[in-house]
Design an enzyme around this catalytic site. Structure first.
Site, PDB file in Angstrom:
ATOM      1  N   ILE A  19       0.832  -1.208   0.000  1.00  0.00           N
ATOM      2  CA  ILE A  19       0.000   0.000   0.000  1.00  0.00           C
ATOM      3  C   ILE A  19       0.870   1.264   0.000  1.00  0.00           C
ATOM      4  O   ILE A  19       0.634   2.195  -0.779  1.00  0.00           O
ATOM      5  CB  ILE A  19      -0.944  -0.015   1.235  1.00  0.00           C
ATOM      6  CG1 ILE A  19      -1.962  -1.163   1.095  1.00  0.00           C
ATOM      7  CG2 ILE A  19      -1.641   1.327   1.415  1.00  0.00           C
ATOM      8  CD1 ILE A  19      -2.753  -1.478   2.364  1.00  0.00           C
ATOM      9  N   TYR A 146      -3.284  -7.328  16.869  1.00  0.00           N
ATOM     10  CA  TYR A 146      -3.345  -6.504  15.649  1.00  0.00           C
ATOM     11  C   TYR A 146      -4.622  -5.669  15.630  1.00  0.00           C
ATOM     12  O   TYR A 146      -4.589  -4.462  15.378  1.00  0.00           O
ATOM     13  CB  TYR A 146      -3.268  -7.413  14.414  1.00  0.00           C
ATOM     14  CG  TYR A 146      -3.384  -6.671  13.106  1.00  0.00           C
ATOM     15  CD1 TYR A 146      -2.317  -5.905  12.628  1.00  0.00           C
ATOM     16  CD2 TYR A 146      -4.546  -6.730  12.343  1.00  0.00           C
ATOM     17  CE1 TYR A 146      -2.416  -5.212  11.433  1.00  0.00           C
ATOM     18  CE2 TYR A 146      -4.654  -6.049  11.148  1.00  0.00           C
ATOM     19  CZ  TYR A 146      -3.588  -5.293  10.693  1.00  0.00           C
ATOM     20  OH  TYR A 146      -3.688  -4.603   9.502  1.00  0.00           O
ATOM     21  N   LYS A 150      -5.075  -1.561  15.716  1.00  0.00           N
ATOM     22  CA  LYS A 150      -5.737  -0.761  14.667  1.00  0.00           C
ATOM     23  C   LYS A 150      -6.928   0.004  15.243  1.00  0.00           C
ATOM     24  O   LYS A 150      -7.241   1.107  14.788  1.00  0.00           O
ATOM     25  CB  LYS A 150      -6.146  -1.658  13.498  1.00  0.00           C
ATOM     26  CG  LYS A 150      -4.945  -2.242  12.742  1.00  0.00           C
ATOM     27  CD  LYS A 150      -4.045  -1.154  12.191  1.00  0.00           C
ATOM     28  CE  LYS A 150      -2.958  -1.679  11.263  1.00  0.00           C
ATOM     29  NZ  LYS A 150      -2.139  -0.607  10.696  1.00  0.00           N
ATOM     30  N   THR A 178      -8.906  -7.013   3.320  1.00  0.00           N
ATOM     31  CA  THR A 178      -7.715  -7.740   2.853  1.00  0.00           C
ATOM     32  C   THR A 178      -7.324  -7.248   1.453  1.00  0.00           C
ATOM     33  O   THR A 178      -8.129  -7.230   0.528  1.00  0.00           O
ATOM     34  CB  THR A 178      -7.967  -9.255   2.842  1.00  0.00           C
ATOM     35  OG1 THR A 178      -8.413  -9.626   4.150  1.00  0.00           O
ATOM     36  CG2 THR A 178      -6.698 -10.025   2.511  1.00  0.00           C
TER      37      THR A 178
HETATM   38  P1  NAD Z   1       3.609  -4.759   3.223  1.00  0.00           P
HETATM   39  O1  NAD Z   1       4.242  -5.785   4.099  1.00  0.00           O
HETATM   40  O2  NAD Z   1       3.454  -5.031   1.772  1.00  0.00           O
HETATM   41  O3  NAD Z   1       4.371  -3.374   3.406  1.00  0.00           O
HETATM   42  C1  NAD Z   1       4.681  -2.892   4.687  1.00  0.00           C
HETATM   43  C2  NAD Z   1       5.912  -2.007   4.613  1.00  0.00           C
HETATM   44  O4  NAD Z   1       6.146  -1.517   5.939  1.00  0.00           O
HETATM   45  C3  NAD Z   1       7.164  -2.782   4.187  1.00  0.00           C
HETATM   46  O5  NAD Z   1       7.884  -2.060   3.205  1.00  0.00           O
HETATM   47  C4  NAD Z   1       7.956  -2.913   5.489  1.00  0.00           C
HETATM   48  O6  NAD Z   1       9.365  -2.949   5.290  1.00  0.00           O
HETATM   49  C5  NAD Z   1       7.527  -1.642   6.224  1.00  0.00           C
HETATM   50  N1  NAD Z   1       7.715  -1.761   7.673  1.00  0.00           N
HETATM   51  C6  NAD Z   1       7.415  -2.817   8.478  1.00  0.00           C
HETATM   52  N2  NAD Z   1       7.799  -2.558   9.736  1.00  0.00           N
HETATM   53  C7  NAD Z   1       8.350  -1.313   9.733  1.00  0.00           C
HETATM   54  C8  NAD Z   1       8.943  -0.512  10.723  1.00  0.00           C
HETATM   55  N3  NAD Z   1       9.094  -0.946  11.981  1.00  0.00           N
HETATM   56  N4  NAD Z   1       9.406   0.716  10.367  1.00  0.00           N
HETATM   57  C9  NAD Z   1       9.302   1.150   9.097  1.00  0.00           C
HETATM   58  N5  NAD Z   1       8.773   0.417   8.106  1.00  0.00           N
HETATM   59  C10 NAD Z   1       8.301  -0.803   8.420  1.00  0.00           C
HETATM   60  O7  NAD Z   1       2.194  -4.442   3.921  1.00  0.00           O
HETATM   61  P2  NAD Z   1       0.854  -3.768   3.386  1.00  0.00           P
HETATM   62  O8  NAD Z   1      -0.125  -4.850   3.182  1.00  0.00           O
HETATM   63  O9  NAD Z   1       1.134  -2.784   2.323  1.00  0.00           O
HETATM   64  O10 NAD Z   1       0.411  -3.023   4.735  1.00  0.00           O
HETATM   65  C11 NAD Z   1       0.573  -1.634   4.922  1.00  0.00           C
HETATM   66  C12 NAD Z   1      -0.372  -1.188   6.024  1.00  0.00           C
HETATM   67  O11 NAD Z   1      -1.710  -1.540   5.678  1.00  0.00           O
HETATM   68  C13 NAD Z   1      -0.119  -1.815   7.398  1.00  0.00           C
HETATM   69  O12 NAD Z   1      -0.283  -0.826   8.402  1.00  0.00           O
HETATM   70  C14 NAD Z   1      -1.215  -2.854   7.520  1.00  0.00           C
HETATM   71  O13 NAD Z   1      -1.597  -3.100   8.861  1.00  0.00           O
HETATM   72  C15 NAD Z   1      -2.339  -2.174   6.762  1.00  0.00           C
HETATM   73  N6  NAD Z   1      -3.363  -3.095   6.279  1.00  0.00           N
HETATM   74  C16 NAD Z   1      -3.047  -4.042   5.355  1.00  0.00           C
HETATM   75  C17 NAD Z   1      -4.041  -4.919   4.928  1.00  0.00           C
HETATM   76  C18 NAD Z   1      -3.766  -5.986   3.904  1.00  0.00           C
HETATM   77  O14 NAD Z   1      -4.640  -6.864   3.740  1.00  0.00           O
HETATM   78  N7  NAD Z   1      -2.642  -5.970   3.205  1.00  0.00           N
HETATM   79  C19 NAD Z   1      -5.344  -4.811   5.442  1.00  0.00           C
HETATM   80  C20 NAD Z   1      -5.619  -3.841   6.390  1.00  0.00           C
HETATM   81  C21 NAD Z   1      -4.617  -2.966   6.798  1.00  0.00           C
END
Ligand code: NAD
Length: 249
Positions: A19, A146, A150, A178
């Site tokens: 994202i 988690y 959130k 998701t």
């Molecule tokens: P992703 O794993 O593809 O990307 C996450 C990024 O965050 C990665 O580049 C990682 O290196 C970075 N990261 C992780 N820990 C870190 C830290 N301590 N400091 C700095 N950077 C850090 O994940 P995504 O699916 O793109 O998720 C992004 C956000 O969206 C998250 O907050 C997640 O909770 C939220 N989210 C995702 C989903 C989903 O289904 N993918 C659903 C709801 C919410």
């Protein structure tokens, strides 16, 4: 493509993947100068300037902002997107897991925001967007810490929106369901039957598919846009209807 972010400077946490990467791409396409704060550069090279930052570590956030301030004297947009997951119930979640998830997802968001507020106060188009989750507003199995983290992000969004209204800083959040990112791919790859696990996730969402990272990114960009100058303290669900729709089978 509209250039409504022209002249604006943005920080996107977690811009190396999923994202955050799509948010960085979208903001850059719309004219912003984007800095990606992440533990890994990931794929952001063509869309953001990488600044190494672990949002879970105060010293790392401090040194990332010191580096940022050498490159930019201003900041207009902060996207608090980096986060981690934890897949279990309250019965099995140890204190260590709780501290880790809350430290990164909640305190990390507060830490980065704290460092950004003074700069944002100087902007005429200041906006923060926090990435929460439908797990904040719907009971989803095996995500106790988690979900709680959130939920805290949604409360924090309201508190920050209130505290910084007079500073001209808008604060909003998105709740993704998701979403088809490397995070979800990693989870599915750990499952004994990845195909079945994916189709279970798809059918949980009334649209029958996962949300795309660019759909979440465009909602974040919408909330961050100077065009939305009256929108603050709002959460936008981007969830294929998961939260609100009940479709008879
Ligand atoms: P992703 O794993 O593809 O990307 C996450 C990024 O965050 C990665 O580049 C990682 O290196 C970075 N990261 C992780 N820990 C870190 C830290 N301590 N400091 C700095 N950077 C850090 O994940 P995504 O699916 O793109 O998720 C992004 C956000 O969206 C998250 O907050 C997640 O909770 C939220 N989210 C995702 C989903 C989903 O289904 N993918 C659903 C709801 C919410």
């Amino acid at each position: 493509m509209s250039k409504e972010f022209s002249g604006l400077v943005a920080i996107v946490t977690g811009a190396g993947s999923g994202i955050g990467l799509e948010v960085a791409r979208g903001l850059t396409e719309r004219g912003a100068r984007v800095f990606g704060f992440d533990i890994n550069q990931g794929e952001m090279a063509s869309v953001a300037t990488f600044i190494k930052c672990d949002i879970g570590d105060a010293a790392s956030v401090e040194s990332a902002f010191a580096e940022f301030k050498k490159a930019s004297s201003k900041l207009d947009i902060l996207i608090n997107n980096a986060g981690i997951g934890s897949l279990t119930t309250v019965e099995k979640e140890t204190d260590e897991i709780w501290h880790k998830v809350l430290n990164i997802n909640v305190v990390g968001t507060a830490r980065v925001s704290r460092a950004a507020i003074a700069l944002l106060r100087e902007s005429k188009s200041a906006a923060i967007v926090n990435t929460a989750s439908v797990a904040a507003i719907d009971g989803i199995p095996n995500r106790a810490a988690y979900s709680a983290s959130k939920g805290a992000i949604l409360s924090l969004t309201l508190a920050m929106a209130t505290d910084h209204l007079a500073d001209g800083i808008r604060v909003n959040a998105v709740n993704p369901a998701t979403t088809d990112t490397p995070w979800v791919k990693k989870l599915l790859d750990q499952s004994p039957d990845a195909k079945a696990a994916r189709s279970a996730l798809e059918s949980r969402q009334p649209m029958g598919r996962l949300v795309s990272p660019s759909e979440i990114a465009s909602a974040i960009i919408f909330l961050a846009s100077p065009v939305q100058a009256s929108v603050t303290g709002t959460t936008l669900n981007v969830d294929g209807g998961m939260h609100s729709l009940r479709i008879p089978k």
